[in-house]
Structures are given as structure tokens and as C-alpha cells.
Design an enzyme around this catalytic site. Sequence first.
Site, PDB file in Angstrom:
ATOM      1  N   ILE A   1       0.878  -1.186   0.000  1.00  0.00           N
ATOM      2  CA  ILE A   1       0.000   0.000   0.000  1.00  0.00           C
ATOM      3  C   ILE A   1       0.909   1.227   0.000  1.00  0.00           C
ATOM      4  CG2 ILE A   1      -1.633   1.339   1.445  1.00  0.00           C
ATOM      5  CD1 ILE A   1      -2.912  -1.246   0.300  1.00  0.00           C
ATOM      6  N   HIS A   2       0.729   2.120  -0.958  1.00  0.00           N
ATOM      7  CA  HIS A   2       1.554   3.338  -0.916  1.00  0.00           C
ATOM      8  C   HIS A   2       0.932   4.549  -1.589  1.00  0.00           C
ATOM      9  CE1 HIS A   2       2.444   2.019  -5.001  1.00  0.00           C
ATOM     10  NE2 HIS A   2       2.904   3.224  -5.244  1.00  0.00           N
ATOM     11  N   ARG A   3      -0.256   4.415  -2.185  1.00  0.00           N
ATOM     12  CA  ARG A   3      -0.861   5.577  -2.866  1.00  0.00           C
ATOM     13  C   ARG A   3      -1.088   6.693  -1.860  1.00  0.00           C
ATOM     14  NH1 ARG A   3      -0.499   3.211  -7.208  1.00  0.00           N
ATOM     15  NH2 ARG A   3       0.763   5.019  -7.657  1.00  0.00           N
TER      16      ARG A   3
END
Length: 344
Positions: free
Chosen positions: A199-201
Site C-alpha cells: 500500500i503506498h498511494r
Amino acid sequence: MKVLSVVGNRPQFIKSGPVSAALRAAGIEEVGVHTGQHWDPELSDVFYEELGLPEPRHRLDLHTADSETMRPSIAAALTQERPDWTLVYGDTNSTLAGAEAAGDAGVPVAHVEAGLRSGDLSMPEEHNRIAVDAMAALLLCPDQRSRDTLLVEGVPGRIDVVGDVMADGCFQLAPIARERSRILAEHGLEPGGYLVATIHRQANVEPERLARIVDGLSRTGECVIFPAHPRTRAVLGETPPNVEVIAPVGYLDMAALVSQARVLVTDSGGLQKEAYWYGVPCVTARPSTEWVDTVELGANVLVDDDPQQLAAAVASARMPEERPALYGDGHAAERVAASLAAHG
Ligand code: UDP
């Protein structure tokens, strides 16, 4: 012919690997510009080493995601190099800065991954995609759908469907990765017996959303390995006992991990496709995707940040029996080189 390639972050280093090799094979000179949008060794150097990428002639080391800050330094490299093409990849601020600097310098832009749209204008990436496609003289599309999108938008550049350059790397390197990587053994994982999460958005590292996604991972009750991007790690609190957070890993370890996972949970663009190519079902923690076909085929489920939906989608995730080839055949980079040579 001389091509100036602008890269700045992890997926761009990965995409540029097969393209650099294809340009060399076609006798095209390539000069690299690394903006320094990603500069941590684990998001940058590891890929240069592992994928044998040529050292960029211009390391700007800007340590910023601000395209206006990048633009003058890229312009200086363009003035010095006077290339026939500026090649940009994907949808980041380095992509936008490269295209804008090339426009200022009067150098034509070629865009790899042209024509992709999620339809979600709250994503900064969607704005970059639209802006860069409007500026590009050569639009290198992964598939027919992206070509059709560009035709509807009426972009002025030439459109070529070349396939997806990420598939080239994936098809070549995944078998080697599974043979060489020790990462499953290091973390006590059995093929098919764990989930991978990334997860990195920008929207998902907002603390409340991230907590809901982690709650979803907890509710799966399955063993989850989570290579966390630095900006995610900065916000992640304590994680549930079934979730093991580790530092970001190199391409080969990631290929070994994802290709042998039971399910991938992600908000990454690139990983949604890679999961499909590996035959691993995907659950995407976003309200939309630019890789629509994976969803239409039932190989990818969009759950946004709802913990209950995330856990339910993971529990029922299966690859569909019908799994047509999507986004190319592993020879996209050769077509990129041929297209640049033909239209330069
Ligand atoms: N990736 C990697 N190590 C990691 C996480 C991702 O090598 O710890 C690779 C992944 O296999 C894919 C690419 O990075 O090839 C995707 O990049 P990312 O998710 O950062 O960007 P996006 O595709 O969302 O733009």
C-alpha cells in the site's frame, strides 16, 4: 539516433530495464536522467544493480516529487544532450516534468504506458496521464483499450500499440527469481500459503484509510507479508499479529513473493498486472483502476478501504478459468525501440 530517458521512481526503473536493452540492441544511443524523486537505496539503487540498468548520465538527486522543481534541471540536460526523443514512462511527477521540459526545449516526447485512465480525477497520477498524453508526439500504448481512449480524446500524437514493457521483465525474470530468491524461506512462507500486501498511494497513507486497510488484512486471519514503502511505514502504527511488515524488497524477491502468494492485496498499478501475469488473484484497495480488464475478467476485485469487503474478497479470491493474455507478449520493449527508430 539519440534518446534521452527520464526516470525518477521505482516502477520507472523497472520499466526502463527492458527498454534500455532493446534500445542498445537496435543501435540507438540512450542517455539516462534520474530525477531523484525516489532516492532511498531500497527504492532506487537496488533496481539499478539487480536489473543491470545503465548508470544515468544525469543524476539530478533532487529528492522531491515537485515537477516544477525538476523541470529546469531536466531542461539543462536536454540542452546539453540535444536528443531526437525524450522518453517518459507512466504517470508520476517525473513523467510530467520530463514531458514539459522536452516541450520547452522543442524535443518530441514519446510516452510509454500512454492512454491509461482510471477515471478518478482525485488521483494526481490521472492528471499526469492526461497532460503527458496531450503533449506526446508518440504514444506507446499497452493495449487496444488505451489506444481507443486516446482516439476518443483526440490527442494529436501518433499512436502505436506496443504491449506492456513490465510484462517483458516479468516473463524473463520471474522464473529466475523463484529459483534464486531465498525470501520465502527467510520468512517461513510456503508457496500458496500467504498473502502479499503493498500500500503506498497518497490517498491510502492517510492514517484513517490505512488503519481500515490494515484492519481488513487483520480480518483475513491469513499470514500476510507486507513490504512497506517508506511513506507507508511512516504512518503505520502497530500491526496485527498476522501481518509481518518488512522493508521494501528488490525486484527478484518481490517477483518470488508475489508469484507464489495465494492472493495479492495492493494499491499499486504495476502489481495488479504482475499478479495477473503470475496467475495470482488480486484484491485492490482503491475505488478504481486503470487496469480495467483484470477486474472485468474476475482476476482483480476493487474493495476501496472497506475492511469487511477486503477480507471477504480475499477469502473468495480465485483466478478465473479463462485467462486470456493481457497487455502484451513480453516483446513490448523491442516494439518501443522500433517505433522510436521509425518515427524519429
Ligand atoms: N516492487 C518491488 N519491491 C517492492 C514493492 C514493489 O520490486 O517492495 C515492484 C513491483 O513488483 C512492480 C513495481 O515495483 O514491478 C511497482 O511499483 P509501485 O507499486 O511502487 O508503483 P506503481 O506501479 O503503483 O506506480
